[in-house]
Design a protein around this motif. Structure first.
Motif, PDB file in Angstrom:
ATOM      1  N   LEU A  15      15.216 -40.754 -44.238  1.00  0.00           N
ATOM      2  CA  LEU A  15      16.166 -39.653 -44.087  1.00  0.00           C
ATOM      3  C   LEU A  15      15.795 -38.768 -42.899  1.00  0.00           C
ATOM      4  N   LEU A  16      14.500 -38.469 -42.746  1.00  0.00           N
ATOM      5  CA  LEU A  16      14.057 -37.661 -41.607  1.00  0.00           C
ATOM      6  C   LEU A  16      14.354 -38.357 -40.291  1.00  0.00           C
ATOM      7  N   ASN A  17      14.138 -39.667 -40.265  1.00  0.00           N
ATOM      8  CA  ASN A  17      14.446 -40.427 -39.043  1.00  0.00           C
ATOM      9  C   ASN A  17      15.933 -40.386 -38.717  1.00  0.00           C
ATOM     10  N   LEU A  18      16.763 -40.477 -39.764  1.00  0.00           N
ATOM     11  CA  LEU A  18      18.210 -40.406 -39.551  1.00  0.00           C
ATOM     12  C   LEU A  18      18.618 -39.025 -39.037  1.00  0.00           C
ATOM     13  N   LYS A  19      17.979 -37.980 -39.572  1.00  0.00           N
ATOM     14  CA  LYS A  19      18.281 -36.627 -39.086  1.00  0.00           C
ATOM     15  C   LYS A  19      17.852 -36.462 -37.637  1.00  0.00           C
ATOM     16  N   ASP A  20      16.692 -37.040 -37.282  1.00  0.00           N
ATOM     17  CA  ASP A  20      16.248 -36.998 -35.886  1.00  0.00           C
ATOM     18  C   ASP A  20      17.238 -37.740 -34.982  1.00  0.00           C
ATOM     19  N   ASP A  21      17.703 -38.883 -35.475  1.00  0.00           N
ATOM     20  CA  ASP A  21      18.697 -39.647 -34.704  1.00  0.00           C
ATOM     21  C   ASP A  21      19.980 -38.839 -34.527  1.00  0.00           C
ATOM     22  N   GLN A  22      20.377 -38.139 -35.607  1.00  0.00           N
ATOM     23  CA  GLN A  22      21.578 -37.309 -35.520  1.00  0.00           C
ATOM     24  C   GLN A  22      21.425 -36.226 -34.454  1.00  0.00           C
ATOM     25  N   TYR A  23      20.238 -35.587 -34.437  1.00  0.00           N
ATOM     26  CA  TYR A  23      19.989 -34.541 -33.440  1.00  0.00           C
ATOM     27  C   TYR A  23      20.087 -35.111 -32.030  1.00  0.00           C
ATOM     28  N   ASP A  24      19.467 -36.279 -31.823  1.00  0.00           N
ATOM     29  CA  ASP A  24      19.511 -36.906 -30.494  1.00  0.00           C
ATOM     30  C   ASP A  24      20.937 -37.300 -30.113  1.00  0.00           C
ATOM     31  N   LEU A  25      21.682 -37.853 -31.080  1.00  0.00           N
ATOM     32  CA  LEU A  25      23.060 -38.265 -30.798  1.00  0.00           C
ATOM     33  C   LEU A  25      23.944 -37.058 -30.492  1.00  0.00           C
ATOM     34  N   GLU A  26      23.756 -35.978 -31.270  1.00  0.00           N
ATOM     35  CA  GLU A  26      24.550 -34.770 -31.013  1.00  0.00           C
ATOM     36  C   GLU A  26      24.215 -34.178 -29.648  1.00  0.00           C
ATOM     37  N   LYS A  27      22.938 -34.245 -29.267  1.00  0.00           N
ATOM     38  CA  LYS A  27      22.536 -33.746 -27.952  1.00  0.00           C
ATOM     39  C   LYS A  27      23.166 -34.584 -26.846  1.00  0.00           C
ATOM     40  N   ARG A  28      23.134 -35.898 -27.042  1.00  0.00           N
ATOM     41  CA  ARG A  28      23.757 -36.790 -26.070  1.00  0.00           C
ATOM     42  C   ARG A  28      25.273 -36.581 -26.019  1.00  0.00           C
ATOM     43  N   LEU A  29      25.874 -36.358 -27.225  1.00  0.00           N
ATOM     44  CA  LEU A  29      27.310 -36.112 -27.278  1.00  0.00           C
ATOM     45  C   LEU A  29      27.670 -34.817 -26.553  1.00  0.00           C
ATOM     46  N   LYS A  30      26.854 -33.771 -26.739  1.00  0.00           N
ATOM     47  CA  LYS A  30      27.105 -32.499 -26.051  1.00  0.00           C
ATOM     48  C   LYS A  30      27.034 -32.685 -24.545  1.00  0.00           C
ATOM     49  N   ASN A  31      25.997 -33.408 -24.088  1.00  0.00           N
ATOM     50  CA  ASN A  31      25.865 -33.668 -22.653  1.00  0.00           C
ATOM     51  C   ASN A  31      27.059 -34.467 -22.126  1.00  0.00           C
ATOM     52  N   LEU A  32      27.489 -35.438 -22.932  1.00  0.00           N
ATOM     53  CA  LEU A  32      28.621 -36.260 -22.526  1.00  0.00           C
ATOM     54  C   LEU A  32      29.906 -35.436 -22.472  1.00  0.00           C
ATOM     55  N   GLN A  33      30.088 -34.561 -23.477  1.00  0.00           N
ATOM     56  CA  GLN A  33      31.271 -33.701 -23.479  1.00  0.00           C
ATOM     57  C   GLN A  33      31.278 -32.760 -22.276  1.00  0.00           C
ATOM     58  N   GLU A  34      30.101 -32.242 -21.909  1.00  0.00           N
ATOM     59  CA  GLU A  34      30.000 -31.381 -20.733  1.00  0.00           C
ATOM     60  C   GLU A  34      30.337 -32.162 -19.465  1.00  0.00           C
ATOM     61  N   LYS A  35      29.873 -33.417 -19.395  1.00  0.00           N
ATOM     62  CA  LYS A  35      30.184 -34.250 -18.237  1.00  0.00           C
ATOM     63  C   LYS A  35      31.679 -34.564 -18.175  1.00  0.00           C
ATOM     64  N   ILE A  36      32.284 -34.804 -19.353  1.00  0.00           N
ATOM     65  CA  ILE A  36      33.729 -35.066 -19.384  1.00  0.00           C
ATOM     66  C   ILE A  36      34.505 -33.848 -18.903  1.00  0.00           C
ATOM     67  N   ALA A  37      34.092 -32.647 -19.391  1.00  0.00           N
ATOM     68  CA  ALA A  37      34.760 -31.411 -18.967  1.00  0.00           C
ATOM     69  C   ALA A  37      34.606 -31.203 -17.464  1.00  0.00           C
ATOM     70  N   GLN A  38      33.384 -31.465 -16.950  1.00  0.00           N
ATOM     71  CA  GLN A  38      33.142 -31.322 -15.509  1.00  0.00           C
ATOM     72  C   GLN A  38      33.973 -32.326 -14.723  1.00  0.00           C
ATOM     73  N   ASN A  39      34.090 -33.534 -15.276  1.00  0.00           N
ATOM     74  CA  ASN A  39      34.885 -34.576 -14.610  1.00  0.00           C
ATOM     75  C   ASN A  39      36.355 -34.172 -14.527  1.00  0.00           C
ATOM     76  N   LYS A  40      36.864 -33.609 -15.641  1.00  0.00           N
ATOM     77  CA  LYS A  40      38.257 -33.153 -15.624  1.00  0.00           C
ATOM     78  C   LYS A  40      38.471 -32.049 -14.597  1.00  0.00           C
ATOM     79  N   ASN A  41      37.518 -31.130 -14.526  1.00  0.00           N
ATOM     80  CA  ASN A  41      37.617 -30.054 -13.533  1.00  0.00           C
ATOM     81  C   ASN A  41      37.551 -30.605 -12.112  1.00  0.00           C
ATOM     82  N   ASP A  42      36.654 -31.574 -11.912  1.00  0.00           N
ATOM     83  CA  ASP A  42      36.543 -32.198 -10.587  1.00  0.00           C
ATOM     84  C   ASP A  42      37.848 -32.910 -10.217  1.00  0.00           C
TER      85      ASP A  42
END
Length: 225
Positions: A165-192
């Protein structure tokens, strides 16, 4: 009515953990190529658990075992803490499988100190009653020992589940961090894209201005001719 999986597991654990106080009996068992009268008792536990429980029980009474003809022998042992008489105690545990479930049958012979039990006659009933009483006294101990084994095993299962369960929570944190970075890149791409669209329109306008100038220049030359 469907029973939920957790409830089914709980019922199984409770059923398997309920003490089973077996009662001893007597039978004949082969020892050194001849049958001997022995006390016996059966437990719904694995042979490994029962053997370990017997070793611990006899060890607490100061007994040390050696091996003789598939029997564990505790020499110069006392059947009871207050018993002045010493004897040799022979244990054998046989594994049985019935409908994919393992059970164990315990056989017990008691010999006089240093006695060659193999030389006994087939009708020698030396301390058979005491042997059955000893097995009956040991039954609650073996039941409790098995429960302790189940507890330890389940604790390990719980630890592994907690770690997963702890490993899954760690994976969730990493995935959410990657998702946030990806969403920021998508927003930047749209602005560009918007900025690039504006630049493209400006460049097209500039091109049109140049093309118009060319057309005007060519028109003026033709009129002079």
């Amino acid at each position: 009515m469907k029973v939920s999986l957790p409830l089914m597991v709980l019922v199984t654990v409770i059923t398997c953990s309920t003490p089973v106080f077996s009662q001893s009996g007597e039978t004949k068992i082969e020892y050194q190529k001849s049958d001997k009268i022995a006390a016996t008792i059966e437990f719904p536990y694995t042979a490994e658990v029962v053997e370990d429980a017997i070793k611990e029980y006899m060890g607490k009474k100061g007994g040390k075992s050696d091996r003789a003809k598939s029997f564990d022998v505790y020499r110069n042992a006392r059947l009871d803490d207050t018993d002045p008489e010493i004897v040799d105690v022979y244990f054998k545990v046989d594994r049985k499988i019935f409908k994919e479930r393992e059970t164990s049958v315990v056989y017990l012979l008691i010999g006089r100190p240093g006695e060659n039990v193999g030389a006994r006659t087939s009708d020698d009933r030396f301390k058979i009653s005491d042997s059955k009483e000893l097995l009956n006294r040991m039954a609650p101990y073996i039941d409790a020992f098995n429960l302790d084994v189940q507890i330890k095993q389940q604790e390990e299962v719980v630890k592994k589940s907690e770690k997963k369960l702890l490993n899954l929570k760690d994976d969730q944190y990493d995935l959410e961090k990657r998702l946030k970075n990806l969403q920021e890149k998508i927003a930047q791409n749209k602005n560009d894209q918007l900025m690039q669209t504006e630049d493209l329109n400006r460049q097209k306008d500039a091109l049109n201005v140049i093309l118009n100038k060319k057309e005007v220049s060519q028109g003026a030359k033709l009129s002079k001719q």
